[in-house]
Design an enzyme around this catalytic site. Structure first.
Site, PDB file in Angstrom:
ATOM      1  N   CYS A  14       0.859  -1.190   0.000  1.00  0.00           N
ATOM      2  CA  CYS A  14       0.000   0.000   0.000  1.00  0.00           C
ATOM      3  C   CYS A  14       0.891   1.235   0.000  1.00  0.00           C
ATOM      4  O   CYS A  14       1.849   1.308   0.756  1.00  0.00           O
ATOM      5  CB  CYS A  14      -0.891   0.028   1.244  1.00  0.00           C
ATOM      6  SG  CYS A  14      -2.080  -1.303   1.288  1.00  0.00           S
ATOM      7  N   GLN A  15       0.564   2.172  -0.818  1.00  0.00           N
ATOM      8  CA  GLN A  15       1.320   3.408  -0.873  1.00  0.00           C
ATOM      9  C   GLN A  15       0.613   4.450  -0.019  1.00  0.00           C
ATOM     10  O   GLN A  15      -0.603   4.537  -0.043  1.00  0.00           O
ATOM     11  CB  GLN A  15       1.430   3.917  -2.311  1.00  0.00           C
ATOM     12  CG  GLN A  15       2.127   2.937  -3.229  1.00  0.00           C
ATOM     13  CD  GLN A  15       3.554   2.654  -2.785  1.00  0.00           C
ATOM     14  OE1 GLN A  15       4.286   3.557  -2.429  1.00  0.00           O
ATOM     15  NE2 GLN A  15       3.950   1.399  -2.785  1.00  0.00           N
TER      16      GLN A  15
END
Length: 84
Positions: free
Chosen positions: A71-72
């Site tokens: 996940c960014q």
């Protein structure tokens, strides 16, 4: 694999059709959260050190392997705009 805090595992478990028996995550904070939400799951810290033959021998056949991309975080530009 790459389980993060366990969102994908939770979703699969919620269907009632899957039992989550093992997971791997190297981020210490995500591991703590994962263990709170999935107490009966073997949690490994590094996929490179898992003895997969031992895993198969102890668990039997594995039907599904779930892997999540990292996940960014939110881009700082978005946060800056919202603060204005």
């Amino acid at each position: 694999m790459f389980s993060g805090a366990g969102g994908l595992s939770f979703g699969f478990a919620q269907t009632g059709r899957f039992s989550i028996v093992a997971a791997a995550e190297n981020n210490p904070n995500a591991r703590k959260t994962y263990l709170r939400n999935h107490k009966n799951t073997r949690l490994y810290s590094d996929v490179k050190t898992i003895n997969y033959q031992e895993l198969l021998d102890s668990l039997g056949d594995i039907d599904v392997v779930i892997g999540g991309p990292p996940c960014q975080g939110f881009p700082m530009q978005t946060v800056s705009i919202q603060l204005l």
